[in-house]
Design a protein around this motif. Structure first.
Motif, PDB file in Angstrom:
ATOM      1  N   HIS A   1       0.828  -1.211   0.000  1.00  9.27           N
ATOM      2  CA  HIS A   1       0.000   0.000   0.000  1.00  9.27           C
ATOM      3  C   HIS A   1       0.858   1.254   0.000  1.00  9.27           C
ATOM      4  CE1 HIS A   1      -3.251  -2.753   0.930  1.00  9.27           C
ATOM      5  NE2 HIS A   1      -2.539  -3.211   1.931  1.00  9.27           N
ATOM      6  N   PRO A   2       1.692   1.405  -1.025  1.00  4.34           N
ATOM      7  CA  PRO A   2       2.548   2.591  -1.059  1.00  4.34           C
ATOM      8  C   PRO A   2       1.681   3.844  -1.146  1.00  4.34           C
ATOM      9  CG  PRO A   2       2.528   1.516  -3.204  1.00  4.34           C
ATOM     10  CD  PRO A   2       1.806   0.603  -2.253  1.00  4.34           C
ATOM     11  N   GLN A   3       2.110   4.925  -0.509  1.00  2.84           N
ATOM     12  CA  GLN A   3       1.315   6.144  -0.481  1.00  2.84           C
ATOM     13  C   GLN A   3       1.885   7.250  -1.365  1.00  2.84           C
ATOM     14  OE1 GLN A   3      -1.595   6.377   1.291  1.00  2.84           O
ATOM     15  NE2 GLN A   3      -1.308   4.195   1.668  1.00  2.84           N
ATOM     16  N   HIS A   4       3.185   7.478  -1.261  1.00  2.00           N
ATOM     17  CA  HIS A   4       3.782   8.582  -2.021  1.00  2.00           C
ATOM     18  C   HIS A   4       3.744   8.268  -3.518  1.00  2.00           C
ATOM     19  CE1 HIS A   4       6.651  11.585  -3.377  1.00  2.00           C
ATOM     20  NE2 HIS A   4       6.526  12.163  -2.195  1.00  2.00           N
ATOM     21  N   PRO A   5       3.396   9.269  -4.353  1.00  2.00           N
ATOM     22  CA  PRO A   5       3.341   9.014  -5.796  1.00  2.00           C
ATOM     23  C   PRO A   5       4.656   8.462  -6.365  1.00  2.00           C
ATOM     24  CG  PRO A   5       2.368  11.147  -5.293  1.00  2.00           C
ATOM     25  CD  PRO A   5       2.934  10.631  -4.012  1.00  2.00           C
ATOM     26  N   TYR A   6       5.779   8.883  -5.797  1.00  2.00           N
ATOM     27  CA  TYR A   6       7.056   8.357  -6.296  1.00  2.00           C
ATOM     28  C   TYR A   6       7.201   6.874  -5.955  1.00  2.00           C
ATOM     29  CZ  TYR A   6      12.033   7.480  -6.803  1.00  2.00           C
ATOM     30  OH  TYR A   6      13.236   6.932  -7.155  1.00  2.00           O
ATOM     31  N   THR A   7       6.885   6.502  -4.724  1.00  2.00           N
ATOM     32  CA  THR A   7       6.965   5.092  -4.339  1.00  2.00           C
ATOM     33  C   THR A   7       6.025   4.269  -5.214  1.00  2.00           C
ATOM     34  OG1 THR A   7       7.199   5.916  -2.075  1.00  2.00           O
ATOM     35  CG2 THR A   7       6.973   3.541  -2.349  1.00  2.00           C
TER      36      THR A   7
ATOM     37  N   ARG B   1       7.595  15.656 -12.177  1.00  4.38           N
ATOM     38  CA  ARG B   1       7.265  14.350 -12.738  1.00  4.38           C
ATOM     39  C   ARG B   1       5.974  13.787 -12.158  1.00  4.38           C
ATOM     40  NH1 ARG B   1      12.540  10.918 -11.467  1.00  4.38           N
ATOM     41  NH2 ARG B   1      11.980   9.724 -13.329  1.00  4.38           N
ATOM     42  N   CYS B   2       5.449  14.419 -11.119  1.00  3.59           N
ATOM     43  CA  CYS B   2       4.388  13.792 -10.332  1.00  3.59           C
ATOM     44  C   CYS B   2       3.015  13.862 -11.007  1.00  3.59           C
ATOM     45  CB  CYS B   2       4.300  14.452  -8.967  1.00  3.59           C
ATOM     46  SG  CYS B   2       3.001  13.722  -7.952  1.00  3.59           S
ATOM     47  N   PRO B   3       2.324  12.720 -11.125  1.00  2.00           N
ATOM     48  CA  PRO B   3       0.992  12.728 -11.738  1.00  2.00           C
ATOM     49  C   PRO B   3      -0.065  13.424 -10.864  1.00  2.00           C
ATOM     50  CG  PRO B   3       1.554  10.511 -10.961  1.00  2.00           C
ATOM     51  CD  PRO B   3       2.769  11.358 -10.779  1.00  2.00           C
ATOM     52  N   LEU B   4       0.190  13.597  -9.578  1.00  2.00           N
ATOM     53  CA  LEU B   4      -0.805  14.242  -8.705  1.00  2.00           C
ATOM     54  C   LEU B   4      -0.518  15.727  -8.475  1.00  2.00           C
ATOM     55  CD1 LEU B   4      -1.396  11.639  -5.812  1.00  2.00           C
ATOM     56  CD2 LEU B   4      -2.441  11.760  -8.085  1.00  2.00           C
ATOM     57  N   PHE B   5       0.488  16.234  -9.188  1.00  2.00           N
ATOM     58  CA  PHE B   5       0.926  17.622  -8.996  1.00  2.00           C
ATOM     59  C   PHE B   5      -0.237  18.616  -8.960  1.00  2.00           C
ATOM     60  CE2 PHE B   5       1.931  21.589 -11.304  1.00  2.00           C
ATOM     61  CZ  PHE B   5       2.807  22.162 -10.389  1.00  2.00           C
ATOM     62  N   GLU B   6      -0.208  19.505  -7.987  1.00  2.00           N
ATOM     63  CA  GLU B   6      -1.183  20.599  -7.922  1.00  2.00           C
ATOM     64  C   GLU B   6      -0.438  21.922  -7.898  1.00  2.00           C
ATOM     65  OE1 GLU B   6      -4.064  20.280  -4.787  1.00  2.00           O
ATOM     66  OE2 GLU B   6      -4.608  18.224  -5.362  1.00  2.00           O
TER      67      GLU B   6
ATOM     68  N   ARG C   1      -3.262  15.569   2.734  1.00  2.00           N
ATOM     69  CA  ARG C   1      -4.574  16.216   2.790  1.00  2.00           C
ATOM     70  C   ARG C   1      -5.698  15.189   2.649  1.00  2.00           C
ATOM     71  NH1 ARG C   1      -5.046  19.670  -2.089  1.00  2.00           N
ATOM     72  NH2 ARG C   1      -5.900  17.755  -2.951  1.00  2.00           N
ATOM     73  N   GLU C   2      -5.552  14.277   1.687  1.00  2.00           N
ATOM     74  CA  GLU C   2      -6.599  13.275   1.464  1.00  2.00           C
ATOM     75  C   GLU C   2      -6.769  12.376   2.691  1.00  2.00           C
ATOM     76  OE1 GLU C   2      -8.598  13.481  -1.203  1.00  2.00           O
ATOM     77  OE2 GLU C   2      -7.372  15.268  -1.627  1.00  2.00           O
ATOM     78  N   ARG C   3      -5.630  11.985   3.301  1.00  2.00           N
ATOM     79  CA  ARG C   3      -5.721  11.119   4.481  1.00  2.00           C
ATOM     80  C   ARG C   3      -6.393  11.864   5.633  1.00  2.00           C
ATOM     81  NH1 ARG C   3      -5.303   8.539   1.311  1.00  2.00           N
ATOM     82  NH2 ARG C   3      -3.892   6.886   0.673  1.00  2.00           N
ATOM     83  N   ALA C   4      -6.063  13.145   5.755  1.00  2.00           N
ATOM     84  CA  ALA C   4      -6.653  13.941   6.831  1.00  2.00           C
ATOM     85  C   ALA C   4      -8.167  14.002   6.659  1.00  2.00           C
ATOM     86  CB  ALA C   4      -6.052  15.342   6.843  1.00  2.00           C
TER      87      ALA C   4
END
Ligand SMILES: Nc1ncnc2c1ncn2[C@@H]1O[C@H](COP(=O)(O)OP(=O)(O)OP(=O)(O)O)[C@@H](O)[C@H]1O
Ligand SMILES: Nc1ncnc2c1ncn2[C@@H]1O[C@H](COP(=O)(O)OP(=O)(O)O)[C@@H](O)[C@H]1O
Ligand code: SF4
Ligand code: SF4
Ligand SMILES: [Mg+2]
Ligand SMILES: [Mg+2]
Lengths: 335, 336
Positions: B247-253, B296-301, B328-331
């Motif tokens: 269950h990796p969380q960080h987009p890079y992982t 490089r991040c697909p979730l970049f904001e 933020r999403e986990r919170a």
């Protein structure tokens, strides 16, 4: 399409009983020992095996680029195109020059560092083309741009870069594009992703996968990395001590290996996806190619070995529909 | 292992800057990590992300440019001479390249007896020979007498790596920092090397900092431990191994795990891949602003990710992640 390479018809390349040696101080290194296989038209064949097992030597022999000291002791390499055949070992210098780029191109191990450092990428394309009599620079440039796009590079940027301005993965893709310049029918890639980082490896793998569907060529790639074979190959050949000990479809090799070495090898690599399962360890160490063990070269490390294995060398025999293994006891080998 | 015990190794916002062609390269940037005795922690990440530099700082081989490295609660660079000597013996580094780390002019016996005699662990050569024999058996180099008088070039890569391990064991370390200890050897001997290291971990209770670029190897070696993922000098995710792998969380992982080719055609050809926005790998000489993964991040904001460096935030299940969006999403989930 590459998933179902034709099994019938003329192969692209046929290798028969090939032996290659290097003289060394301690004796003669028997780097390739009696290798036979065919490369089918349009297929991707992976040669897997550990460091020193003879994979690079075999690849170099196929394009006659062995170092001077090497000797081809015996064997035959036949190349087929459009119904005609060529005996590769009988080609003269001029024929060889043409053969190497226009029929069968090889991208060497570690070649990312072998691009001419003082030439921009564009000049490397033009040079290669000129050496093969293509003097229409405009046409070459157009072809280069098309190929660079196919390997997912931005031609605007890459054409005018020097090699050191590109990352390892970009250089590897430039080399693949360069290898395709003269539309060869066969491409040999030696360790195309070794030493590249994971995300870079992934981009090279995807590029190769895409090229296979866009262009018509047969591919041999050499790797010590089994996962690359699992990703890309239609068929896989396991190399041990200079010999092909098993060859078959990628699914047979990974799911129903019949040679104890293939079995041990495929069970010794961990995966990140899926269950944790114990890894198989292979006892002992890789063989000495100056004095390979008598009989089956794998016998000192093989759990199935018998007296027969210690005295007689097994040859490849049919063990499945399209699967061959060199083992006296393949019927006992259960995945 | 009690959570409140003093960590045997602690990195407290440790950084390291190198001078490269007159420019400053931040190889390690404010990395914090607490390792309990007997634990195994894997440092993973792509080439150049700072794993080796971190390992060398843990072993006291290089100074941090900022932050503190503590051994059993003490800042190693503020230790007395005697304390520092004991710490250096207790924390042993196994080098990435077994060719470079063993003196080619010495035999296996010479290489291994030197630390034994130098630190007074044995009184004489007779005792040294016995101890060296024992240690060679511990690393499965048997019979030991076959190896005592060999030079490094007469050994295979796997055997050399075993000698490196045996040498590290001469001083009975509490912590082993193993830098790519199995990466340079062939597949067929890698597993027995890994098994040997696992046995040391179990039988001797050694604490392991295991550095590898291979997440599958990390999974197998540290299933009961933790994995810390590094990117461009920063630690971007850390958690228990099964969590990080499954269950990796960080987009890079997640990108890394999804990109790994697997040695199983059915798995590897059906794996879901996370697409990156760019294939360009940023240079350490020019680290992107804010979250260094943002180009490089697909979730970049925009307006968030390139503005500030995300801190490591607890997202539950023992995982901490340095990502604005994931945090933020986990919170939100917690509130909901
Ligand atoms: N120029 C050479 N002179 C002498 N021996 C050589 C030479 N090149 C290769 N060899 C020997 O031939 C054998 C096979 O080498 P080769 O490089 O073909 O294997 P490989 O499987 O590709 O290994 P690696 O993956 O390490 O490159 C090895 O024992 C090697 O030491
Ligand atoms: N002694 C040094 N001098 C200059 N730069 C260094 C030195 N050691 C490491 N670096 C740089 O620090 C970065 C991280 O290196 P390292 O810790 O070796 O990473 P890894 O082991 O993950 O490959 C790299 O860019 C490397 O070039
Ligand atoms: S021939 Fe014998 S030694 Fe060789 S792989 Fe088969 S069982 Fe093992
Ligand atoms: S902080 Fe933004 S750019 Fe960085 S990993 Fe999270 S979503 Fe991606
Ligand atoms: Mg090779
Ligand atoms: Mg390193």
């Amino acid at each position: 399409m590459s998933e179902n390479a034709k099994t019938a018809g003329e192969p692209a390349l046929l290798v028969e009983d090939l032996w290659v040696e290097y003289p060394a101080r301690r004796g003669v290194v028997k780097a390739v020992r009696g290798v036979s296989f065919e490369l089918r038209r349009g297929e991707t064949l992976a040669l897997i095996g550990e460091s020193g097992s003879g994979k690079t030597t075999l690849g170099l022999a196929l394009v006659r680029l062995l170092p001077k000291a090497a000797r081809i002791k015996q064997g035959r390499i036949m190349y087929y195109r459009n119904g005609t055949s060529q005996d590769v070992l009988a080609l003269n210098a001029e024929q060889l020059r043409r053969f190497r780029w226009q029929e069968c191109a090889m991208v060497f191990q570690g070649a990312q560092n072998a691009l001419n450092p003082v030439l921009r990428i564009e000049a490397q394309f033009l040079d290669t083309a000129r050496a093969h009599g293509m003097t229409d620079a405009k046409a070459v440039r157009e072809r280069a741009i098309e190929l660079l796009k196919m390997v997912q590079l931005d031609p605007q940027r890459v054409m005018h870069s020097f090699p050191h301005e590109l990352s390892g993965g970009m250089r590897q893709r430039v080399l693949i594009a360069l290898g395709l310049l003269l539309q060869p029918q066969v491409i040999i890639l030696d360790e195309p992703t070794t030493a590249l980082d994971i995300l870079t490896q992934r981009s090279v793998i995807e590029v190769l996968r895409r090229l296979r569907t866009q262009l018509d060529f047969s591919l041999i790639f050499i790797s010590h990395d089994l996962s690359l074979a699992a990703e890309l190959a239609d068929r896989v050949a396991t190399v041990y001590a200079g010999a092909i000990v098993e060859i078959g479809s990628v699914y047979d090799i990974f799911e129903r290996p019949r040679h104890p070495y293939t079995l041990a090898l495929t069970r010794s690599v961990p995966t990140v996806t899926g269950e944790m399962h114990p890894l198989a360890s292979i006892p002992g160490s890789p063989p000495d190619l100056i004095n390979p063990p008598l009989g089956c070269a794998f016998h000192p490390r093989c759990p199935y070995a018998t007296d027969q294995c210690r005295s007689q060398e097994p040859r490849l025999e049919r063990v499945g529909d399209d699967q061959f293994a060199a083992c006296w006891h393949w019927q006992e080998v259960k995945p | 292992m009690t959570v409140n015990a003093t960590p045997i190794i602690e990195l407290d916002r440790v950084s390291r800057v190198f001078e490269q062609r007159r420019r400053q390269v931040k190889a390690v940037d404010a990395v914090s990590l607490a390792v309990q005795e007997g634990e195994v922690v894997c440092l993973v990440g792509e080439s150049g992300c700072g794993k080796t530099t971190t390992g060398k700082m843990i072993a006291g081989l290089i100074h941090p440019s900022g932050g503190e490295v503590r051994y059993a609660g003490k800042n190693i660079w503020a230790m007395s001479k005697d304390e520092f000597r004991r710490y250096r013996l207790a924390v042993q580094l196994i080098h990435q390249d077994p060719y470079a780390s063993l003196n080619p002019a010495h035999t296996v016996y010479g290489i291994m007896s030197a630390p034994l005699l130098q630190h007074g662990i044995v009184a004489n050569h007779k005792q040294a020979r016995e101890r060296v024999r024992d240690l060679l058996r511990t690393v499965d180099l048997t019979p030991p007498d076959d190896f005592l008088d060999k030079y490094p070039h007469q050994l295979s890569g796997g055997q050399r790596q075993r000698v490196s391990v045996a040498r590290a064991l001469t001083v009975s370390p509490k912590v082993i920092v193993a830098d790519e200890a199995v990466s340079m050897v062939d597949v067929s001997i890698r597993v027995s090397l890994l098994n040997m290291l696992s046995r040391l971990k179990r039988d001797l209770g050694v604490t392991f900092i295991f550095i590898t670029h291979d997440l599958a190897v990390a999974k197998h070696f540290a299933w009961e431990g933790r994995i810390a993922v590094m990117y461009l000098g920063r630690m971007i995710e850390i958690g228990r191994t099964p969590q990080i792998i499954n269950h990796p969380q960080h987009p890079y992982t997640r990108a890394l795990l999804s990109a790994i080719p697997e040695a199983d055609p059915r798995i590897t050809r059906t794996k879901e891949r996370l697409q990156l926005r760019s294939l360009d790998i940023p240079s350490l000489l020019n680290i992107p602003s804010g979250c260094s993964f943002h180009p490089r991040c697909p979730l970049f904001e925009a307006g968030l990710c390139e503005v500030s460096v995300p801190p490591l935030a607890d997202v539950g299940d023992g995982t901490r992640v340095a990502c604005h969006v994931v945090a933020r999403e986990r919170a939100k989930e917690v509130v909901a």
